[in-house]
Design an enzyme around this catalytic site. Structure first.
Site, mmCIF file in Angstrom:
data_model
loop_
_atom_site.group_PDB
_atom_site.id
_atom_site.type_symbol
_atom_site.label_atom_id
_atom_site.label_comp_id
_atom_site.label_asym_id
_atom_site.label_seq_id
_atom_site.Cartn_x
_atom_site.Cartn_y
_atom_site.Cartn_z
ATOM 1 N N GLY A 247 0.821 -1.199 0.000
ATOM 2 C CA GLY A 247 0.000 0.000 0.000
ATOM 3 C C GLY A 247 0.854 1.247 0.000
ATOM 4 C CB SER A 248 0.013 4.714 0.797
ATOM 5 O OG SER A 248 -0.520 4.617 2.109
ATOM 6 C CB THR A 249 5.004 5.851 2.076
ATOM 7 O OG1 THR A 249 5.681 5.397 0.889
ATOM 8 C CG2 THR A 249 6.039 6.127 3.151
ATOM 9 N N GLY A 252 2.305 2.111 5.528
ATOM 10 C CA GLY A 252 3.459 1.396 6.058
ATOM 11 C C GLY A 252 3.996 1.996 7.335
ATOM 12 C CD GLU A 269 7.259 -5.455 -1.800
ATOM 13 O OE1 GLU A 269 7.676 -4.402 -2.321
ATOM 14 O OE2 GLU A 269 7.908 -6.507 -1.799
ATOM 15 C CB CYS A 303 3.695 -0.078 -6.624
ATOM 16 S SG CYS A 303 3.989 -1.780 -7.122
#
Length: 514
Positions: A247-249, A252, A269, A303
């Site tokens: 997903g998105s930073t 994360g 990821e 991504c």
């Protein structure tokens, strides 16, 4: 209901039924008064709601995780090649139902037919790789400094592997984790994107069928259809030693610390602000074709989408002119039609984010060369856009920010060192590439002080990684690795053992405790 809505509803229900999903038992009309306890399946193709899918709450998620843990206790002592037989059967079922799953990917994500089929093919390929791996979970034997001793390492299953996946690859990313985790002896519990419940139901039905047909423990394949609270239960559960999250930073930053707080492992990821360099020696035909797919494929919602193009100043005008012609000629529309190359954005928020980014680029000195506008598609709603090509005076704040939409920023450089510095000076580090026919440039780019990403290519675009190599990136991309190479080790625990068959007591490092 519109004609398009009826067709999409029928396509989704037909595919689910052929995949073995009891559609009537698991779904209800999207207008159901209890929809707040449901996930609403919708299609970006026309923006319509299809039907509701029954969701679960946090307590039910705990039960699914516990069931998976009990299944793991049996599965971990099953021989590797026997575990491989389960994944082999899954691969066979995926091959048999490739078209059905691709239909669901197109309905839920809006991918064109070729890309949807390609995503399912990734699932089949990873199953093939995992079956071979089931006989190759190798450890090492090392020489011991003590006579009559054997020193070795072995690998053992972890337990329940939690998988959190994003909407843009609704089936492939799950399969990368599931196939490898299962042959390594783990159970798998999956929290899919709330935007893609149908593909998750289809995949789980096939895996459950494979489990039943091969006699594997029931409960190995858990599915958590629900909201954020369900995902948090997976992240926080001590029964889940590994959480693989895509997903998105921003996501994360939340998942990583929460898993680490309980001393679990996370495989992340996350975002990718990917770049490619075009050198003066490049074959421009190869470069242009690769760049267009990397930038416009999946409507810029990969991504690994190419978001920054760094072109030598001597050829920049030529490259921009060629790309402008290519972007202007792209066929945008219904992804179910054979000649369509770019389908819709996933929802309105993505469209708004794209327009905001383009406005910021203009304010920061950029020039939109082509694209960016909404494209009306006859008979459909949804958010269709022409991929945008934007020349920028430098790597401004918006260029350093990943926007999950088809925007390609063009920068120029004079020396290779400048190009590499531009490429690397962003927070993300997933995929990158260089187009050059100069061997020295290619080797310099691949050196330790060259590209700093996890996936680095020469004369290949940033999208379209094969499953044989490990997939993942550095920096704010999270550092995780999935799929091929030795990525399987993330799903196992290492045990170092010493066996003394000498009949005497010997301590390492010459220590004498007699």
């Amino acid at each position: 209901m519109t004609e398009s809505h009826v067709a999409l509803d029928a396509l989704a229900r037909g595919a689910l039924s052929r995949l073995g999903v009891d559609v009537d038992a698991l779904t209800h009309p999207a207008t159901d008064p209890e929809r707040e306890r449901s996930l609403i399946a919708r299609s970006p193709i026309d923006g319509s709601y299809l039907f509701g899918v029954h969701a679960i709450g946090p307590e039910a998620a705990d039960a699914v995780i516990e069931t998976a843990h009990e299944a793991f206790r049996q599965w971990r002592v099953t021989p590797g090649p026997v575990r491989g037989a389960l994944v082999k059967r899954l691969g066979e079922l995926l091959t048999e139902h490739k078209s059905d799953l691709a239909d669901l990917v197109t309905v839920e994500v809006g991918k064109i037919r070729s890309e949807a089929l390609g995503e399912v093919q990734e699932m089949i390929d990873i199953c093939d790789l995992a079956v071979g791996l089931s006989r190759q979970l190798f450890g090492r034997t090392m020489p011991s400094e003590r006579a009559g001793h054997r020193l070795q390492e072995t690998w053992h299953p972890l337990g329940v592997v939690g998988v959190i996946s994003a909407f843009n690859f609704p089936v492939a990313v799950w399969s990368w984790n599931a196939a490898i985790a299962l042959v390594c002896g783990n159970a798998v519990v999956w929290k899919p994107s709330e935007l893609t419940p149908l593909t998750a139901l289809g995949c789980t039905a096939l895996l459950e069928r494979a489990i039943a047909e091969t006699g594997a423990p029931q409960g190995l394949a858990g599915l958590l259809l629900g909201d954020r609270r369900v995902g948090e239960r997976l992240v926080d559960s001590p029964r889940v030693p590994l959480v693989s999250a895509t997903g998105s930073t921003r996501m994360g930053r939340e998942v990583g610390p929460r898993v680490a707080q309980r001393f679990g492992r996370s495989l992340l990821e996350l975002g990718g602000n990917n770049a490619a360099i075009v050198a003066p020696s490049a074959d421009l035909q190869v470069a242009i074709n690769s760049i267009v797919f990397a930038a416009a494929g999946t409507a810029g919602q990969r991504c690994t989408t190419l978001r920054r193009l760094i072109v030598h100043s001597s050829i920049a005008d030529d490259v921009v002119a060629r790309l402008s012609d290519a972007f202007a000629s792209l066929r945008i529309g219904d992804p179910r039609e054979e000649k369509t190359l770019v389908g819709p954005l996933i929802h309105e928020e993505s469209f708004r984010a794209m327009q905001t980014a383009l406005a910021a680029a203009t304010e920061q000195g950029g020039e939109v060369v082509v694209g960016g506008e909404q494209v009306e598609v006859a008979g459909l709603g949804g958010y269709y856009v022409r991929p945008a090509l934007v020349r920028m005076p430098g790597q401004t704040e918006i260029v350093r920010t990943e926007t999950f939409a088809p925007i390609l920023y063009v920068l120029t450089y004079d020396t290779l060192e400048q190009a590499i510095e531009l490429q690397n000076s962003v927070p993300q580090g997933l995929s990158a590439g260089i187009f050059t026919n100069d061997q020295g440039e290619a080797e310099r780019y691949l050196a330790a002080d060259g590209a700093d990403c996890g996936i680095v290519n020469v004369n290949v675009g940033t999208s379209g990684a094969e499953i044989g190599g490990a997939f993942g990136g550095e920096k704010e991309t999270g550092g995780g690795r999935e799929s091929g190479s030795d990525a399987w080790r993330a799903y196992m625990r290492r045990m170092t053992t010493t066996v003394n068959y000498s009949g005497t007591i010997q301590l390492a490092q010459g220590v004498d405790f007699s």
